[in-house]
Design a protein around this motif. Sequence first.
Motif, PDB file in Angstrom:
ATOM      1  N   UNK A   1       1.021  -0.924   0.387  1.00 30.49           N
ATOM      2  CA  UNK A   1       0.019  -0.048  -0.145  1.00 30.49           C
ATOM      3  C   UNK A   1       0.479   1.104   0.265  1.00 30.49           C
ATOM      4  N   UNK A   2       1.890   1.310  -1.090  1.00 28.75           N
ATOM      5  CA  UNK A   2       2.695   2.422  -0.836  1.00 28.75           C
ATOM      6  C   UNK A   2       3.145   2.715  -2.158  1.00 28.75           C
ATOM      7  N   UNK A   3       2.724   2.332  -3.301  1.00 31.03           N
ATOM      8  CA  UNK A   3       2.920   2.292  -4.698  1.00 31.03           C
ATOM      9  C   UNK A   3       2.722   3.798  -5.327  1.00 31.03           C
ATOM     10  N   UNK A   4       0.909   3.821  -4.736  1.00 29.67           N
ATOM     11  CA  UNK A   4       0.442   5.414  -5.262  1.00 29.67           C
ATOM     12  C   UNK A   4       1.041   6.593  -4.351  1.00 29.67           C
ATOM     13  N   UNK A   5       1.423   6.351  -3.081  1.00 28.81           N
ATOM     14  CA  UNK A   5       2.690   7.296  -2.170  1.00 28.81           C
ATOM     15  C   UNK A   5       4.313   8.341  -3.172  1.00 28.81           C
TER      16      UNK A   5
END
Length: 622
Positions: free
Chosen positions: A500-504
């Motif tokens: 849950x860090x790719x978009x960031x």
Amino acid sequence: MGGGMGGGRGSRVSAGDAERQREINSAAPPVPDLGRRIAELFRPYRIQLAVIVGLVLISAGLGILPPLITERVFDDGLFPPDGSPDLPVLARLVGAIVAVFLVSSALGIVQTLFTARVGNQVMGDLRVRLFSHLQSMELGFFTRTKTGVIQSRLQNDVGGVANVLTNTVSNVIGNTVTVIAAAVAMLLLSWQLTLVALVLMPVLVVAQRRVGQVRARIAGKTQESLSEMSAITQEALSVSGVLLAKTYSRQRAETERYASENRTQIELQVRQTMSGQVFFALVQVFLSAVPAIVYLVSGWLIARAQGQGFDPGITAGTIVAFTTVQSRLLFPLMALMRIALDLQTSRALFARIFEYLDLEPAITDAEGARDPSDEPGRAGAIEFDEVTFRYPDAGADDPPTLDRVSFSVAPGEFVAFVGASGSGKTTIGSLIPRLYDASSGVVRYAGDDVRELRQEALMDRIGVVTQEPYLFHATIAENLRYARPDATQQQIEHAARLANIHDTISGFADGYDTVVGERGYRLSGGEKQRIAIARVLLKDPRLLVLDEATSALDTVNERIVQRALDGARSGRTTVAIAHRLSTVVDADRIYVVGAGRILEQGTHAELLGLGGAYAELYAQQV
């Protein structure tokens, strides 16, 4: 480090000047088999050493020729028996001298190249060997040793013996051969003058040994002081140290702490510089006086011979050649004394280096160690069988951190360990990947005692996410690839999506090429934690150990990271060390740890129904 310790350390050092002075005068630590151990460092470069020795022998032999030719220049060229200079003979002799110097200079250049290469390769090998050995040490070694002290051993101590490693072999061989050849030449020219030139040598040798002992003691204390300065620098100038000093207004105290140790270093450097100056001044006086004494003795011998009517065998050419050879003798002798002083001074440095190289890791692979099983029904399984553990530095009367703990985790299960701080739950997480060994009892992975498994293979199957993830001062992609250097960009992005860090990351101007800063300080706590989770997912371990992975985060970030952890647990065994019970309510089984024992176990609902320690912890947090 930083605030509270800064002032205390500074005051202690300032008040302990007398004690430090006594330490400076103490003996350097002994070095067993120093000569043999230094020689072993050169073993891989035997061929290069043979070339160096050959070049040194040729150069040393050539170095004796000019003085001997000089005697012929005077006696056969300038002042032959017939009284008239013989120009053809003189030209040939001068040409020979020039040719010898040209050849010697060319050989010297080649010799310097080989010596520099071998010496620096040996020093590099020593540094890598020390670094590799430190990598093999158990975690406990690093928890009780300052990082700055370790860095000082690698840089300052190895650098301090650089001159010994790069120049000792060629200098010792070259100067020894030169001394022997010069002594033989002097005896051939005049045994009487040779006795005059060498009469004070034993006195100088004794004085050199005394000076060397003093310099060795000072050198050891100098390196200890450098280690302390490195430790202070590493502590106080790290991001965390600077932040702590600023928030507690302790910058002045930290500066004084460094300045105090710097004053000690200055004193030691001055003492080391001055410790041999009187000795070398006396040697210089002797070197200057010997030719004049030779002239005086020569005059006395010639006058005495003339008075008694016999030939003393001393001519003008003999005197010129002898004083020239004598200088070729005394300067190499002085060089050998300096080398001996360097070796004595380096004893303390080699002692510190070999002290670390001689450390035996507390945790090593057993003979015949094997890889863990990857069978679906066994991979990821954990079992503690009557495990007791006591930290190595614990007192004899201190209770064990873990006391006869037993439990088992089946492959694919999610279990959690909860309890108050100091209860022993984090120690359980450290024993699973064998960061420490149990004092008694057995820890098993996939049915095998972890002490019978290869450490590297065991760690390949375990992933750990800690409360405070460590990120290198590098790009996000480089930090992720630390877990899997051959990972493709697609694999990296897939792991980041699961965490849950790719978009960031994609929202950053440089994306995956964003430099995170020292210890990841350019990122928020939640971002660092999710990158750490992505790094573990890229490793794809069979067993995941989560050690307080969300305890340092705020509620919003905790929920974000928790969703990432929920995805990370899929398809693998998970052991969570938790302080916040909200993160483990859906665990298959929860163990409540207290005073090194398992007090309760069960699901969240079962433990609440018991109304015991877990129910009390949950009530406090809710």
